[in-house]
Design an enzyme around this catalytic site. Structure first.
Site, PDB file in Angstrom:
ATOM      1  N   GLU A  60      13.802 -15.330 -15.980  1.00 23.54           N
ATOM      2  CA  GLU A  60      13.405 -13.926 -15.911  1.00 23.54           C
ATOM      3  C   GLU A  60      12.508 -13.563 -17.095  1.00 23.54           C
ATOM      4  O   GLU A  60      11.515 -12.839 -16.939  1.00 23.54           O
ATOM      5  CB  GLU A  60      14.667 -13.045 -15.851  1.00 23.54           C
ATOM      6  CG  GLU A  60      14.431 -11.550 -15.854  1.00 23.54           C
ATOM      7  CD  GLU A  60      13.606 -11.023 -14.691  1.00 23.54           C
ATOM      8  OE1 GLU A  60      13.291 -11.770 -13.748  1.00 23.54           O
ATOM      9  OE2 GLU A  60      13.225  -9.836 -14.748  1.00 23.54           O
ATOM     10  N   TRP A  83      -3.365  -2.191  -1.622  1.00 20.15           N
ATOM     11  CA  TRP A  83      -3.144  -3.504  -2.240  1.00 20.15           C
ATOM     12  C   TRP A  83      -3.738  -4.489  -1.236  1.00 20.15           C
ATOM     13  O   TRP A  83      -3.201  -4.679  -0.137  1.00 20.15           O
ATOM     14  CB  TRP A  83      -1.655  -3.750  -2.441  1.00 20.15           C
ATOM     15  CG  TRP A  83      -1.335  -5.025  -3.151  1.00 20.15           C
ATOM     16  CD1 TRP A  83      -1.297  -5.237  -4.501  1.00 20.15           C
ATOM     17  CD2 TRP A  83      -0.999  -6.291  -2.554  1.00 20.15           C
ATOM     18  NE1 TRP A  83      -0.964  -6.545  -4.773  1.00 20.15           N
ATOM     19  CE2 TRP A  83      -0.776  -7.218  -3.600  1.00 20.15           C
ATOM     20  CE3 TRP A  83      -0.876  -6.739  -1.234  1.00 20.15           C
ATOM     21  CZ2 TRP A  83      -0.422  -8.541  -3.372  1.00 20.15           C
ATOM     22  CZ3 TRP A  83      -0.532  -8.062  -1.006  1.00 20.15           C
ATOM     23  CH2 TRP A  83      -0.310  -8.947  -2.078  1.00 20.15           C
ATOM     24  N   LYS A 139       8.688 -12.166 -16.743  1.00 23.62           N
ATOM     25  CA  LYS A 139       8.239 -10.895 -17.333  1.00 23.62           C
ATOM     26  C   LYS A 139       6.968 -11.114 -18.144  1.00 23.62           C
ATOM     27  O   LYS A 139       6.026 -10.339 -18.057  1.00 23.62           O
ATOM     28  CB  LYS A 139       9.299 -10.284 -18.253  1.00 23.62           C
ATOM     29  CG  LYS A 139      10.517  -9.645 -17.646  1.00 23.62           C
ATOM     30  CD  LYS A 139      10.277  -8.405 -16.828  1.00 23.62           C
ATOM     31  CE  LYS A 139       9.917  -8.736 -15.420  1.00 23.62           C
ATOM     32  NZ  LYS A 139      10.920  -8.842 -14.433  1.00 23.62           N
ATOM     33  N   LYS A 191       4.495  -3.179  -6.253  1.00 24.65           N
ATOM     34  CA  LYS A 191       5.928  -3.003  -6.480  1.00 24.65           C
ATOM     35  C   LYS A 191       6.773  -3.462  -5.295  1.00 24.65           C
ATOM     36  O   LYS A 191       7.840  -4.023  -5.469  1.00 24.65           O
ATOM     37  CB  LYS A 191       6.204  -1.534  -6.787  1.00 24.65           C
ATOM     38  CG  LYS A 191       7.638  -1.242  -7.174  1.00 24.65           C
ATOM     39  CD  LYS A 191       7.955  -1.783  -8.537  1.00 24.65           C
ATOM     40  CE  LYS A 191       9.407  -1.662  -8.901  1.00 24.65           C
ATOM     41  NZ  LYS A 191       9.783  -2.570  -9.982  1.00 24.65           N
ATOM     42  N   CYS A 226       0.836  -1.194   0.000  1.00 28.56           N
ATOM     43  CA  CYS A 226       0.000   0.000   0.000  1.00 28.56           C
ATOM     44  C   CYS A 226       0.879   1.255   0.000  1.00 28.56           C
ATOM     45  O   CYS A 226       2.034   1.205   0.402  1.00 28.56           O
ATOM     46  CB  CYS A 226      -0.878   0.024   1.241  1.00 28.56           C
ATOM     47  SG  CYS A 226      -1.840  -1.476   1.436  1.00 28.56           S
ATOM     48  N   ARG A 257       2.563   1.169  -5.939  1.00 29.20           N
ATOM     49  CA  ARG A 257       2.666   0.294  -4.771  1.00 29.20           C
ATOM     50  C   ARG A 257       1.392  -0.505  -4.529  1.00 29.20           C
ATOM     51  O   ARG A 257       1.403  -1.509  -3.807  1.00 29.20           O
ATOM     52  CB  ARG A 257       2.972   1.130  -3.521  1.00 29.20           C
ATOM     53  CG  ARG A 257       4.278   1.861  -3.576  1.00 29.20           C
ATOM     54  CD  ARG A 257       4.463   2.686  -2.338  1.00 29.20           C
ATOM     55  NE  ARG A 257       4.650   1.858  -1.166  1.00 29.20           N
ATOM     56  CZ  ARG A 257       5.824   1.519  -0.658  1.00 29.20           C
ATOM     57  NH1 ARG A 257       6.934   1.944  -1.219  1.00 29.20           N
ATOM     58  NH2 ARG A 257       5.901   0.753   0.410  1.00 29.20           N
ATOM     59  N   ASN A 262      -0.235   0.458   6.138  1.00 33.56           N
ATOM     60  CA  ASN A 262       0.418  -0.470   5.209  1.00 33.56           C
ATOM     61  C   ASN A 262       1.011  -1.578   6.061  1.00 33.56           C
ATOM     62  O   ASN A 262       1.683  -1.306   7.048  1.00 33.56           O
ATOM     63  CB  ASN A 262       1.529   0.277   4.450  1.00 33.56           C
ATOM     64  CG  ASN A 262       2.332  -0.650   3.558  1.00 33.56           C
ATOM     65  OD1 ASN A 262       1.895  -1.753   3.241  1.00 33.56           O
ATOM     66  ND2 ASN A 262       3.512  -0.202   3.163  1.00 33.56           N
ATOM     67  N   GLY A 263       0.732  -2.831   5.726  1.00 28.83           N
ATOM     68  CA  GLY A 263       1.261  -3.950   6.508  1.00 28.83           C
ATOM     69  C   GLY A 263       0.148  -4.893   6.913  1.00 28.83           C
ATOM     70  O   GLY A 263      -0.941  -4.871   6.332  1.00 28.83           O
ATOM     71  N   GLU A 317       3.851 -11.985 -15.807  1.00 29.54           N
ATOM     72  CA  GLU A 317       3.338 -10.972 -14.881  1.00 29.54           C
ATOM     73  C   GLU A 317       2.673  -9.792 -15.585  1.00 29.54           C
ATOM     74  O   GLU A 317       1.770  -9.194 -15.005  1.00 29.54           O
ATOM     75  CB  GLU A 317       4.410 -10.498 -13.891  1.00 29.54           C
ATOM     76  CG  GLU A 317       5.554  -9.729 -14.476  1.00 29.54           C
ATOM     77  CD  GLU A 317       6.628  -9.417 -13.444  1.00 29.54           C
ATOM     78  OE1 GLU A 317       6.331  -9.362 -12.252  1.00 29.54           O
ATOM     79  OE2 GLU A 317       7.776  -9.207 -13.859  1.00 29.54           O
ATOM     80  N   HIS A 373      13.050 -33.770 -19.933  1.00 25.44           N
ATOM     81  CA  HIS A 373      12.592 -34.501 -18.754  1.00 25.44           C
ATOM     82  C   HIS A 373      11.148 -34.157 -18.389  1.00 25.44           C
ATOM     83  O   HIS A 373      10.723 -34.411 -17.267  1.00 25.44           O
ATOM     84  CB  HIS A 373      13.525 -34.221 -17.572  1.00 25.44           C
ATOM     85  CG  HIS A 373      14.922 -34.687 -17.820  1.00 25.44           C
ATOM     86  ND1 HIS A 373      15.273 -36.012 -17.894  1.00 25.44           N
ATOM     87  CD2 HIS A 373      16.063 -34.001 -18.069  1.00 25.44           C
ATOM     88  CE1 HIS A 373      16.563 -36.128 -18.148  1.00 25.44           C
ATOM     89  NE2 HIS A 373      17.071 -34.902 -18.266  1.00 25.44           N
TER      90      HIS A 373
HETATM   91  C1  F6R Z   1       9.203  -9.038 -10.939  1.00 29.13           C
HETATM   92  C2  F6R Z   1       9.231  -8.306  -9.696  1.00 29.13           C
HETATM   93  C3  F6R Z   1       9.216  -9.080  -8.426  1.00 29.13           C
HETATM   94  C4  F6R Z   1      10.320  -8.545  -7.504  1.00 29.13           C
HETATM   95  C5  F6R Z   1      10.232  -9.224  -6.118  1.00 29.13           C
HETATM   96  C6  F6R Z   1      11.359  -8.781  -5.210  1.00 29.13           C
HETATM   97  O1  F6R Z   1       9.207  -8.187 -12.035  1.00 29.13           O
HETATM   98  O2  F6R Z   1       9.254  -7.113  -9.686  1.00 29.13           O
HETATM   99  O3  F6R Z   1       9.361 -10.438  -8.646  1.00 29.13           O
HETATM  100  O4  F6R Z   1      11.551  -8.799  -8.096  1.00 29.13           O
HETATM  101  O5  F6R Z   1       9.008  -8.904  -5.524  1.00 29.13           O
HETATM  102  O6  F6R Z   1      11.334  -7.409  -5.005  1.00 29.13           O
HETATM  103  P1  F6R Z   1      12.580  -6.632  -4.457  1.00 29.13           P
HETATM  104  O7  F6R Z   1      13.651  -6.737  -5.462  1.00 29.13           O
HETATM  105  O8  F6R Z   1      12.088  -5.234  -4.272  1.00 29.13           O
HETATM  106  O9  F6R Z   1      12.968  -7.292  -3.168  1.00 29.13           O
END
Ligand code: F6R
Length: 614
Positions: A487, A74, A491, A609, A2, A27, A100-101, A494, A510
């Site tokens: 990765e 969120w 991408k 985020k 949040c 966020r 937030n939390g 998500e 496998h």
């Molecule tokens: C993927 C993404 C998430 C973050 C993960 C860790 O695009 O953004 O998988 O990588 O939540 O976040 P941080 O790096 O902020 O600890």
């Protein structure tokens, strides 16, 4: 998760709050709300949806007052709807609170409060907290700041909160535990509070990062006072923000994600700035210089992270093993924290986090620390909780990453890990002088090579158009390219909601090979290097089952070109640096597919985020 923003001063608070919420929307973006103090009335407006929905709900006349707070949510407890949106109001109607939390013991507190006559409107844990503060304030006859403190003593969980009291209209109370809060101190005695510095930077550069367990009271007359939950007075440490406003704007791009992908030549260069000196032939990482010997002598390195940061950690594993000959284990922070891991004083832990606030990574660090390990942090957000708790480490200097899908943070993390591995390798003598010079010269050329990869965007857009309706996708790579395959798949899923899997190319036989048919796009990183021939064989296996191959190849490659449906050429480089180049077309392909599918690229569904809950 949040986003929190609050203001107390002499200006109209509403535009400051709405603008702040827009900056924080990355966020959390399922609902939002604002509380304003206006002539003795505590006015709350909130609704489901984006900040723009809130603005429409409030209307063009806005809200009046010079003190207020806003929240973008969120959802954790209870679905996103108008009622569960913050701020929440107390039974008396006098208090409003944003949070937030997660309040872990909210159910027990709620039951107790219900016995005492409180009624609840929402499904949230947050509403419990505002009722608890209200109850304490009335039963103990204390002021709002003391009521907040006493309430927090009985709370288990994580929180960043701001509270307003209609009876004390000239102050704001804010507190944090395991969720970040920054206080901005304006030139005219005004105060700002926010989850991160992004809503503050356009108003003031003077900030105080609240520490865990601290409660701040901002008062129009007495300014800022901080004490902790044990009621000890604390002296706020004011520091200057290094953030620039333009870094928070889209700068002509349609989305932050696209801007951030295109920023990579610059951000990778910034990650190396002052650390890589090709002329002198040295790599120096200031933040770990004093602890260098610990790394050089490390018997084992443990890398902790989540999501994309975990993928960067996997690249780190290959780098440290090859260049510094140190065994590495890369752990999901969320798994590590709930095991009884074998870790001790001889271990070096590298915790990676873009936001520096990820709850699982934070908890894993605490666990490793309690067992005596030396901890280094690799964080992007300056002053973030993980950066502060790790003490030693390196910032990635990628600049603010606003798009929810991580892009430039990944390449910056990999760059810092590369520098660390090179530095240790040189000191240990596991790479000789000529290898070292060859490597650092090549690393220095990577930003320019990333720029060349970005020029392939029109071709990547063309490929995206062909595969935008795929239901599934497979990503394959070996060695350094295996984490990149993971990765790439992350991408795509998500931001475009297409199911995608990343695999070590040889593992395909496998199991995943059963999925391959003529409808399956298979993205293969098949650059020249150690496992090139093996990957070529894996491509043959896919082709034999009619899968569609989109290959990332080294410029001039004719072999894969002859087999693949599409090739995207990237400049030749040394194996350890391939991830910095090969990830870029995968980022772009995900971006363009998501845009073509009409997805909200910067704010994908269900994501946030910075993941400050476990
Ligand atoms: C993927 C993404 C998430 C973050 C993960 C860790 O695009 O953004 O998988 O990588 O939540 O976040 P941080 O790096 O902020 O600890």
């Amino acid at each position: 998760m949040c986003g929190i923003v609050a203001y107390l001063g002499d200006k109209d608070a509403y535009p400051i709050l709405i603008n702040g919420l827009r900056r924080l929307e990355y966020r959390g973006y399922d609902s939002s709300g604002v509380a304003m103090m206006d002539g003795g009335v505590l006015n709350i407006q909130k609704c489901q949806g984006k900040v723009s929905d809130l603005e429409a709900h409030v209307g063009s006349q806005g809200m009046k007052g010079t003190a207020g707070m806003g929240h973008t949510r969120w959802a954790t407890h209870g679905p996103p709807n108008d009622i569960n949106a913050h701020p929440h109001r107390s039974t008396s109607g006098d208090l409003a609170l944003i949070h937030n939390g997660i309040i872990e013991n909210y159910a027990a507190i709620k039951e107790e409060l219900m016995h005492r006559g409180h009624t609840f409107k929402s499904d949230t844990d947050t509403e419990v907290l505002v009722h608890l503060i209200d109850d304490i304030q009335r039963s103990e006859g204390v002021d709002i700041a003391e009521a907040v403190r006493l309430a927090l003593v009985s709370v288990v969980g994580a929180y960043a909160i701001v509270v307003m009291d209609r009876k004390e209209p000239d102050l704001l109370v804010a507190a944090r535990k395991s969720s970040p809060l920054v206080i901005g101190i304006g030139d005219h005695g005004d105060h700002f509070v926010a989850s991160d510095a992004t809503p503050i930077v356009e108003h003031t550069k003077n900030v105080v990062y609240l520490e865990d367990g601290e409660i701040a009271v901002m008062d129009r007359v007495n300014g800022l006072k901080v004490r902790n939950i044990k009621n000890q007075v604390k002296t706020p440490f004011i520091q200057e923000l290094e953030m620039h406003l333009e870094a928070l704007e889209k700068g002509g791009y349609d989305h932050f994600m696209l801007k951030e992908i295109h920023e990579q030549p610059r951000s990778i260069r910034d990650s190396m700035r002052g650390r890589l000196n090709v002329t002198k032939g040295e790599v120096v990482l200031g933040g770990i210089k004093d602890h260098e010997q610990k790394l050089v002598n490390a018997k084992r390195i443990l890398i902790l992270g989540c999501g994309t940061s975990w993928h960067a950690g996997l690249v780190g594993e290959y780098l440290f093993e090859e260049l510094a000959r140190i065994p590495v284990e890369v752990e999901y922070a969320s798994e590590f924290r709930y095991r009884n891991p074998i870790v001790g004083e001889d271990d070096v832990v590298i915790a990676i986090s873009q936001s520096g606030e990820t709850a699982d990574t934070m908890a894993a660090i605490e666990l490793a620390k309690s067992k005596g390990a030396t901890i280094f942090g690799i964080c992007n957000v300056v002053g973030s909780s993980i950066a502060r708790v790790t003490g030693a480490g390196s910032y990635t200097h990628a600049g603010p990453e606003i798009g929810v899908a991580s892009t430039k943070a990944f390449t910056a993390q990999v760059t810092v890990l590369t520098l660390m591995a090179l530095m240790i390798g040189q000191r240990k003598g596991t790479i000789n002088s000529s290898q070292f010079h060859r490597l650092i010269h090549e690393l220095d050329s990577i930003p320019d090579k990333v720029q060349q990869v970005l020029l392939k965007e029109p071709q990547i857009q063309y490929i995206a158009d062909i595969y935008k309706d795929a239901g599934n996708a497979l990503y394959l790579g070996r060695g350094y390219s295996f984490p990149v395959a993971l990765e790439g798949a992350l991408k795509l899923k998500e931001i475009s909601y297409i199911h995608a899997e990343g695999y070590p190319a040889a593992e395909m036989k496998h199991g995943p090979i059963a999925l391959i048919d003529e409808a399956m796009p298979v993205f293969v990183i098949a650059t020249k290097g150690a496992s090139y021939e093996k990957v070529v064989s894996n491509i043959q296996e896919v082709k034999a089952r009619k899968g569609k191959i989109i290959a990332i190849v080294t410029e001039g490659d004719q072999v894969v070109k002859g087999m693949a449906d599409h090739v995207i050429e990237i400049p030749d480089t040394l194996d350890p640096f391939v991830p910095l180049l090969s990830v870029v077309p995968l980022q772009l392909i995900s971006y363009h597919i998501a845009v073509m599918r009409g997805c909200n690229v910067d704010q994908p569904r269900n994501l946030a985020k910075s993941v400050t809950v476990e």
